[in-house]
Write a protein that holds these residues in place. Structure first.
Motif, mmCIF file in Angstrom:
data_model
loop_
_atom_site.group_PDB
_atom_site.id
_atom_site.type_symbol
_atom_site.label_atom_id
_atom_site.label_comp_id
_atom_site.label_asym_id
_atom_site.label_seq_id
_atom_site.Cartn_x
_atom_site.Cartn_y
_atom_site.Cartn_z
ATOM 1 N N LEU A 301 0.817 -1.215 0.000
ATOM 2 C CA LEU A 301 0.000 0.000 0.000
ATOM 3 C C LEU A 301 0.849 1.263 0.000
ATOM 4 N N TRP A 338 -4.884 0.948 -4.680
ATOM 5 C CA TRP A 338 -5.140 0.412 -3.343
ATOM 6 C C TRP A 338 -6.285 -0.600 -3.368
ATOM 7 N N THR A 357 -4.725 3.730 4.702
ATOM 8 C CA THR A 357 -4.700 4.508 3.456
ATOM 9 C C THR A 357 -5.111 5.964 3.703
#
Length: 504
Positions: A301, A338, A357
């Motif tokens: 990520l 993502w 995130t």
């Protein structure tokens, strides 16, 4: 002449500048760190500084540069002190770190480095030497043909590589009856502790076959030496002359090499230290039984999107991460990236990808860091396997085409091709540059270029989904060559918000 930051000037710094809250003369070296770059000084050295301030004076750091004397030359006149500038979009906080007690330069005096490693006081050896310095072959094993490995096997007392230094030091400790140190890898390798463990065993098996001093060394490393895995996370852009001037103005003294970083900092460590360790957990370090899930989340990520931002940003004319991330098209692409990567993460490890995130969004938007896309772009052939290729293969195996993940690989190839054309000649570098240049010089069609690059880098070697992966990458490369980032993103249904450069 302007005064330098040093042990003699540190106490006279402005009150708002934090400084070592301990007597440095009482600190005993307990850690040797290989690869004293900016990241180490923003991360591990700062955590150790906290432990020293809490009274754990047996964990001072002996820093080792395996290549260049630049860091030693900058910090030696400063008694090892340096400024850590913690920057956010709204403020900058300065902290002087004192945990590095001495510094050695391996090419100048390999004997001194081996002596420090063999010292019974050394109980932990940490490493931040970058992915390429582990000298892995395309298949993942040790690159036994690498000139530095060949040198180290022929010159055991004067090594050049981390493998050579670690193996010789462990051999000396074993011969002297000194317990082995713990080897703590802090680089972005998959299962980094286990990976380094395997590579070092391979190296030890090649050392002087039949030599009495090496008998059983590989078995000793396999059975008696701890290699905990770890995950590190902090953004550390390169220091500029403007940074040095600004920091000097705030300190009232010169600092030859301050380090820039962000407020966020994370360290997750497998708790396996037979000879003891600092109480890192008291200062925010997460000690766990299994680092794997945290490592995968960070690699796929954060690091994966960082690479995407770097290559798409370079091709779109964005010099820094915050500017590239502010581009609506790149921003939308990262969200989609993502969404593809998150399903490849373990679902039973308690990972909070939504919060993670969201935190990344804030970090990438930090306008104060000026993290250069060209800096992140370095060494793509070494970084992309764990950041992008692994999750792309998992998506293919699950029957879900990795359309966004594969664009990152194509963007790396396109950005590499663009050097000397729409990008400066040496804007970023890669260990495979010479071989890549030969491929690019042939001006092959996209599918042939991708096949050649995959062979060179060893991407997805022996995986059933390799052909599908290459076809997707080649399709993206066609778009990047024909219409730049704008066309490549449009093919994914992402509207233009960038001034994409067209490659010839």
């Amino acid at each position: 002449m302007t005064k330098r930051l040093s042990g003699g000037t540190v106490q006279a710094l402005p009150a708002l500048v934090a400084r070592p809250a301990y007597d440095r003369s009482r600190v005993v070296p307990g850690i040797v760190h290989l690869g004293v770059g900016a990241f180490h000084r923003a991360h591990q050295a700062a955590y150790v500084d906290d432990c020293l301030a809490a009274g754990e004076t047996g964990w001072g750091i002996t820093g080792v540069s395996l290549r260049s004397a630049d860091t030693r030359d900058a910090l030696a006149p400063q008694d090892g002190l340096y400024t850590l500038a913690i920057r956010s979009s709204g403020e900058e906080k300065l902290r002087v770190v004192g945990s590095i007690g001495s510094m050695l330069v391996a090419p100048e005096d390999p004997g001194a480095v081996l002596a420090a490693l063999a010292d019974p006081r050394t109980r932990i050896v940490t490493l931040t030497i970058t992915e390429k310095a582990y000298l892995r072959a395309a298949g993942g094993g040790l690159d036994t043909a690498h000139p530095d490995i060949v040198h180290d096997l022929a010159n055991l007392q004067t090594p050049k590589t981390a493998h050579g230094f670690l193996a010789e030091a462990l051999a000396r400790r074993r011969a002297a009856g000194t317990p082995p140190f713990t080897v703590l890898c802090c680089d972005n390798l998959p299962a980094n502790g286990a990976t380094l463990h395997r590579l070092l065993i391979e190296f030890a098996e090649l050392r002087g076959p039949g030599m009495k001093s090496d008998a059983g060394l590989a078995s000793h490393i396999a059975d008696a030496v701890a290699f905990p895995s770890s995950m590190v996370d902090r953004i550390v852009p390169a220091t500029t002359d403007a940074d040095r001037a600004r920091i000097a103005g705030q300190l009232g003294v010169e600092d030859a090499w301050p380090v820039m970083t962000e407020p966020f900092c994370q360290w997750v460590i497998e708790d396996k230290f037979p000879e003891g360790r600092p109480a890192w957990e008291q200062f925010g370090v997460t000690m766990v039984d299994d680092v794997g899930p945290f490592e995968d989340m960070k690699l796929r990520l954060l690091n994966g999107s960082h690479s995407a931002i770097a290559y798409l940003g370079l091709l779109s004319g964005h010099a820094t991460v915050d500017r590239a991330f502010a581009d609506p098209a790149i921003r939308a692409f990262v969200d989609a990236l993502w969404a593809e990567a998150i399903p490849t993460l373990p679902t039973n490890a308690g990972l909070d990808t939504t919060s993670y995130t969201a935190e990344l969004t804030k970090r990438f938007s930090n306008t104060a860091l000026a993290h250069r896309t060209a800096q992140i772009a370095n060494d793509g052939s070494q970084k992309l396997p764990q950041r992008i290729v692994a999750s792309a293969i998992e998506r293919i195996e699950a029957g879900a085409p990795p359309e966004h993940l594969t664009l990152v690989i194509a963007a790396w190839i396109a950005a590499s091709e663009a050097r000397g054309k729409t990008l400066p000649e040496a804007h970023f570098t890669d260990p495979l540059d010479a071989a890549l240049a030969e491929v690019f010089s042939q001006q092959l069609p996209a599918n042939e270029t991708v096949a050649a690059v995959f062979d060179l880098a060893g991407f997805a070697r022996e995986h059933a989904g390799r052909q599908t992966l290459m076809e997707l990458v080649a399709s993206h490369l066609v778009h990047l060559r024909q219409g730049g980032v704008e066309l490549a993103l449009a093919a994914l249904g992402i509207g233009s918000g960038s001034s994409a450069a067209t490659l010839t």
